[in-house]
Design a protein around this motif. Sequence first.
Motif, short mmCIF file in Angstrom:
data_model
loop_
_atom_site.label_atom_id
_atom_site.label_comp_id
_atom_site.label_asym_id
_atom_site.label_seq_id
_atom_site.Cartn_x
_atom_site.Cartn_y
_atom_site.Cartn_z
N ARG A 92 65.81 20.99 91.11
CA ARG A 92 66.43 19.68 91.30
C ARG A 92 65.85 19.04 92.56
N TYR A 93 65.92 19.73 93.68
CA TYR A 93 65.32 19.23 94.92
C TYR A 93 63.85 19.62 95.03
N PHE A 94 63.50 20.77 94.49
CA PHE A 94 62.13 21.27 94.53
C PHE A 94 61.74 21.81 93.17
N GLU A 95 60.51 21.55 92.79
CA GLU A 95 59.93 22.20 91.62
C GLU A 95 59.27 23.48 92.12
N ILE A 96 59.54 24.58 91.46
CA ILE A 96 58.91 25.85 91.82
C ILE A 96 57.56 25.86 91.10
N VAL A 97 56.49 25.62 91.84
CA VAL A 97 55.15 25.55 91.25
C VAL A 97 54.67 26.94 90.86
N ASP A 98 54.90 27.90 91.75
CA ASP A 98 54.48 29.26 91.46
C ASP A 98 55.16 30.21 92.44
N LEU A 99 55.26 31.46 92.05
CA LEU A 99 55.75 32.55 92.90
C LEU A 99 54.66 33.60 92.96
N LEU A 100 54.16 33.87 94.16
CA LEU A 100 53.16 34.90 94.36
C LEU A 100 53.85 36.03 95.12
N VAL A 101 54.07 37.14 94.46
CA VAL A 101 54.85 38.23 95.04
C VAL A 101 53.97 39.47 95.15
N GLY A 102 54.05 40.12 96.30
CA GLY A 102 53.26 41.33 96.49
C GLY A 102 53.81 42.17 97.62
N THR A 103 53.14 43.28 97.85
CA THR A 103 53.47 44.14 98.97
C THR A 103 52.24 44.22 99.86
N GLU A 104 52.45 44.13 101.15
CA GLU A 104 51.35 44.14 102.09
C GLU A 104 50.64 45.50 102.07
N ASN A 105 49.33 45.45 101.96
CA ASN A 105 48.50 46.65 101.99
C ASN A 105 48.86 47.68 100.92
N GLY A 106 49.26 47.21 99.75
CA GLY A 106 49.60 48.12 98.67
C GLY A 106 48.46 49.05 98.29
N TYR A 107 47.23 48.53 98.32
CA TYR A 107 46.08 49.36 97.98
C TYR A 107 45.95 50.53 98.96
N ALA A 108 46.24 50.28 100.26
CA ALA A 108 46.11 51.33 101.28
C ALA A 108 47.12 52.45 101.01
N ARG A 109 48.36 52.08 100.65
CA ARG A 109 49.37 53.09 100.33
C ARG A 109 48.98 53.87 99.07
N THR A 110 48.46 53.16 98.08
CA THR A 110 48.09 53.81 96.83
C THR A 110 46.99 54.85 97.03
N TYR A 111 46.01 54.50 97.85
CA TYR A 111 44.84 55.37 98.00
C TYR A 111 44.83 56.15 99.32
N GLY A 112 45.93 56.08 100.09
CA GLY A 112 46.01 56.82 101.34
C GLY A 112 44.99 56.37 102.37
N LEU A 113 44.73 55.06 102.41
CA LEU A 113 43.74 54.49 103.33
C LEU A 113 44.41 53.75 104.47
N GLU A 114 43.66 53.54 105.53
CA GLU A 114 44.12 52.66 106.60
C GLU A 114 44.01 51.22 106.10
N PRO A 115 44.98 50.38 106.40
CA PRO A 115 44.88 48.98 105.98
C PRO A 115 43.70 48.28 106.65
N VAL A 116 43.09 47.39 105.93
CA VAL A 116 42.04 46.57 106.48
C VAL A 116 42.70 45.28 106.99
N ALA A 117 42.55 45.03 108.27
CA ALA A 117 43.12 43.82 108.84
C ALA A 117 42.20 43.36 109.96
N THR A 118 42.27 42.09 110.26
CA THR A 118 41.46 41.57 111.36
C THR A 118 42.36 41.24 112.54
N ILE A 119 41.86 41.54 113.70
CA ILE A 119 42.56 41.20 114.94
C ILE A 119 41.51 40.58 115.85
N THR A 120 41.80 39.40 116.35
CA THR A 120 40.88 38.76 117.27
C THR A 120 41.56 38.59 118.61
N ALA A 121 40.76 38.63 119.62
CA ALA A 121 41.30 38.51 120.98
C ALA A 121 41.06 37.11 121.52
#
Length: 121
Positions: A92-121
């Motif tokens: 009514r007030y908003f049209e829901i265009v899409d819902l993108l749902v996930g879990t952060e670093n799911g691949y890392a948990r699945t394969y027992g890996l360290e998450p790949v992330a970028t950190i800049t200083a």
Amino acid sequence: MPTDPTEPPVTAFMLLKTTPEWLALTVPERVHAFTTHVLPAIHARTTGVRSRFYDTEFYSARVTDVWVWEAESHYAYQLLIDALRETPFWDRYFEIVDLLVGTENGYARTYGLEPVATITA
């Protein structure tokens, strides 16, 4: 329903488009509608969720806003969506265009890996 402490949090990117009905409201009317209809429903029906709201209408005509939700479980996310659907926010007030749902670093948990992330200083 108790939350499984090993279950990863759920992140949902809710892509929204404002409707003419919402845009016809004054800013004070929008604040009133949101604080009296939407927020009470969320608080009454959900626990373990938090959100952030992003304006995107400056860059996109299809998606005017993005509401990012973090839920401690899929069940908490389900309760959130059920609560929102029972308010004027949903389609009514908003049209829901899409819902993108996930879990952060799911691949890392699945394969027992360290998450790949970028950190800049």
